[in-house]
Motif scaffolding. Structure first.
Motif, short mmCIF file in Angstrom:
data_model
loop_
_atom_site.label_atom_id
_atom_site.label_comp_id
_atom_site.label_asym_id
_atom_site.label_seq_id
_atom_site.Cartn_x
_atom_site.Cartn_y
_atom_site.Cartn_z
N MET A 28 -27.03 -3.22 -49.64
CA MET A 28 -26.68 -1.87 -49.25
C MET A 28 -26.65 -1.69 -47.73
SD MET A 28 -28.32 0.76 -51.98
CE MET A 28 -30.01 0.37 -51.67
N VAL A 29 -27.42 -2.49 -47.05
CA VAL A 29 -27.42 -2.41 -45.58
C VAL A 29 -26.91 -3.75 -45.05
CG1 VAL A 29 -29.31 -0.74 -45.47
CG2 VAL A 29 -29.83 -3.17 -45.39
N PRO A 30 -26.45 -3.75 -43.81
CA PRO A 30 -25.98 -5.03 -43.24
C PRO A 30 -27.06 -6.10 -43.29
CG PRO A 30 -25.42 -3.19 -41.82
CD PRO A 30 -26.32 -2.64 -42.89
N ASP A 31 -26.63 -7.34 -43.37
CA ASP A 31 -27.58 -8.45 -43.38
C ASP A 31 -28.46 -8.38 -42.14
OD1 ASP A 31 -26.56 -9.44 -45.77
OD2 ASP A 31 -25.05 -10.64 -44.73
N VAL A 32 -29.74 -8.65 -42.34
CA VAL A 32 -30.72 -8.53 -41.26
C VAL A 32 -30.94 -9.91 -40.64
CG1 VAL A 32 -33.06 -7.82 -40.66
CG2 VAL A 32 -31.82 -6.62 -42.48
N PRO A 33 -30.68 -10.03 -39.33
CA PRO A 33 -30.92 -11.33 -38.68
C PRO A 33 -32.42 -11.59 -38.52
CG PRO A 33 -30.21 -9.71 -37.08
CD PRO A 33 -30.14 -9.04 -38.42
N ARG A 34 -32.73 -12.86 -38.28
CA ARG A 34 -34.13 -13.27 -38.10
C ARG A 34 -34.33 -13.76 -36.67
NH1 ARG A 34 -37.74 -12.89 -42.62
NH2 ARG A 34 -36.46 -12.67 -44.45
N THR A 35 -35.51 -13.56 -36.17
CA THR A 35 -35.86 -14.07 -34.84
C THR A 35 -36.22 -15.55 -34.96
OG1 THR A 35 -38.20 -13.53 -35.08
CG2 THR A 35 -36.76 -11.80 -34.15
N ALA A 36 -36.52 -16.18 -33.85
CA ALA A 36 -36.90 -17.60 -33.86
C ALA A 36 -38.18 -17.82 -34.67
CB ALA A 36 -37.08 -18.09 -32.43
N SER A 37 -39.05 -16.79 -34.72
CA SER A 37 -40.29 -16.91 -35.48
C SER A 37 -40.13 -16.43 -36.93
CB SER A 37 -41.41 -16.14 -34.79
OG SER A 37 -41.07 -14.77 -34.70
N ASN A 38 -38.88 -16.28 -37.36
CA ASN A 38 -38.50 -15.91 -38.73
C ASN A 38 -38.87 -14.47 -39.11
OD1 ASN A 38 -37.08 -16.61 -41.02
ND2 ASN A 38 -38.93 -17.22 -42.15
N ARG A 39 -38.97 -13.60 -38.16
CA ARG A 39 -39.20 -12.18 -38.44
C ARG A 39 -37.86 -11.46 -38.48
NH1 ARG A 39 -44.77 -10.16 -36.31
NH2 ARG A 39 -45.87 -12.13 -36.28
N ARG A 40 -37.81 -10.44 -39.32
CA ARG A 40 -36.58 -9.65 -39.38
C ARG A 40 -36.39 -8.88 -38.08
NH1 ARG A 40 -38.56 -8.84 -44.77
NH2 ARG A 40 -37.12 -9.75 -46.27
N TYR A 41 -35.13 -8.78 -37.68
CA TYR A 41 -34.79 -8.07 -36.45
C TYR A 41 -33.78 -6.98 -36.80
CZ TYR A 41 -32.74 -7.04 -31.92
OH TYR A 41 -32.27 -6.41 -30.80
N TYR A 42 -34.24 -5.72 -36.78
CA TYR A 42 -33.38 -4.59 -37.13
C TYR A 42 -32.70 -4.05 -35.88
CZ TYR A 42 -35.64 -4.70 -41.67
OH TYR A 42 -36.12 -5.11 -42.88
N THR A 43 -31.41 -3.86 -35.98
CA THR A 43 -30.61 -3.34 -34.87
C THR A 43 -30.37 -1.85 -35.08
OG1 THR A 43 -28.52 -3.72 -36.01
CG2 THR A 43 -29.43 -5.58 -34.75
N PRO A 44 -29.81 -1.17 -34.10
CA PRO A 44 -29.46 0.24 -34.30
C PRO A 44 -28.51 0.44 -35.50
CG PRO A 44 -29.43 -0.28 -31.97
CD PRO A 44 -29.65 -1.57 -32.69
N LEU A 45 -27.69 -0.55 -35.80
CA LEU A 45 -26.80 -0.48 -36.96
C LEU A 45 -27.61 -0.40 -38.26
CD1 LEU A 45 -23.91 -0.57 -38.13
CD2 LEU A 45 -24.15 -3.07 -38.19
N HIS A 46 -28.69 -1.15 -38.35
CA HIS A 46 -29.54 -1.11 -39.53
C HIS A 46 -30.24 0.24 -39.67
CE1 HIS A 46 -29.24 -5.51 -38.84
NE2 HIS A 46 -29.06 -5.49 -40.15
N VAL A 47 -30.72 0.73 -38.54
CA VAL A 47 -31.38 2.04 -38.56
C VAL A 47 -30.41 3.10 -39.06
CG1 VAL A 47 -32.46 3.83 -37.13
CG2 VAL A 47 -33.01 1.42 -36.75
N GLN A 48 -29.17 3.04 -38.56
CA GLN A 48 -28.16 4.00 -39.00
C GLN A 48 -27.86 3.85 -40.49
OE1 GLN A 48 -26.95 6.56 -37.19
NE2 GLN A 48 -26.06 7.22 -39.12
N ALA A 49 -27.83 2.62 -40.99
CA ALA A 49 -27.58 2.39 -42.41
C ALA A 49 -28.71 2.98 -43.25
CB ALA A 49 -27.42 0.89 -42.69
N PHE A 50 -29.96 2.82 -42.81
CA PHE A 50 -31.09 3.39 -43.54
C PHE A 50 -31.03 4.92 -43.53
CE2 PHE A 50 -33.33 -0.74 -42.48
CZ PHE A 50 -33.29 -1.22 -43.77
N LEU A 51 -30.69 5.49 -42.37
CA LEU A 51 -30.56 6.95 -42.28
C LEU A 51 -29.44 7.45 -43.20
CD1 LEU A 51 -30.95 7.49 -38.42
CD2 LEU A 51 -32.58 8.13 -40.22
N ALA A 52 -28.33 6.73 -43.20
CA ALA A 52 -27.20 7.12 -44.06
C ALA A 52 -27.59 7.05 -45.53
CB ALA A 52 -25.98 6.24 -43.78
N LEU A 53 -28.25 5.99 -45.91
CA LEU A 53 -28.66 5.82 -47.31
C LEU A 53 -29.61 6.94 -47.72
CD1 LEU A 53 -28.66 4.23 -49.92
CD2 LEU A 53 -30.49 2.81 -48.98
#
Length: 197
Positions: A1-26
């Protein structure tokens, strides 16, 4: 439902402003539309099918507009003491359940349920045992069918039908105005959801 979430070098999810907007929209879409609709719209947006998502939303808004028109139409119907035509269909005092269902725009099972709950009464044809509805009962069926979507529980429906029987137009109009208000609130929530997309 939201854009694929990229991972950092330490394998943590990295949410961009696009993801935040997708969550707000949902979150906003869920408030204005049913969950499956919000889910499908977000899925279409994720795939880049913006036009399909907008058409899906348009269909939902058309449905709420049609429901508003129906409530307004039935509001004018309740002022009539008798009626022999409804939506260009002849109304009689001996209509079978299928005929009443077509006129009211509901399934026969809904009419059976309302009869079981004591909201309406059908006579029985002595020759074949079929349910027969009068124009008076048809008016009740039409009222029930027009308000069932705007969250009227069985006890509230019973009170409304009692007001209809007593020709208490003030109570009936108050119920219909509340139904219209709920539809307006739903429309506003839908528009908020659209604005977040």
């Amino acid at each position: 439902m939201v854009p694929d979430v990229p991972r950092t070098a330490s394998n943590r999810r990295y949410y961009t402003p696009l993801h935040v907007q997708a969550f707000l929209a949902l979150r906003s879409l869920i408030q204005g539309f049913e969950l499956p609709v919000a889910y499908d719209v977000m899925g279409l947006l994720k795939k880049g099918h913006v036009e399909q998502a907008l058409w899906m939303i348009n269909l939902q808004q058309y449905s709420i507009q049609a429901e508003k028109q129906r409530v307004e139409e039935v509001m004018s119907l309740i002022h009539q003491t008798g009626f022999s035509m409804y939506r260009n269909i002849q109304v009689t005092d001996e209509m079978k359940i299928g005929e009443a269902a077509v006129i009211a725009g509901v399934n026969p099972s809904a009419i059976r349920h309302w009869e079981k709950e004591g909201l309406i009464r059908a006579k029985r044809n002595p020759e074949n045992g079929y349910r027969v509805f009068t124009s008076r009962e048809l008016k009740k069926i039409i009222v029930l069918s027009s308000l069932r979507i705007t969250v009227f529980f069985i006890e509230g429906m019973k009170q409304l039908l009692e007001a209809l029987e007593a020709h208490d137009l003030t109570t009936i109009e108050r119920s219909f105005k509340m139904a219209l208000q709920k539809l307006n609130e739903q429309l506003e929530k839908q528009m908020n959801g659209i604005s977040e997309m």
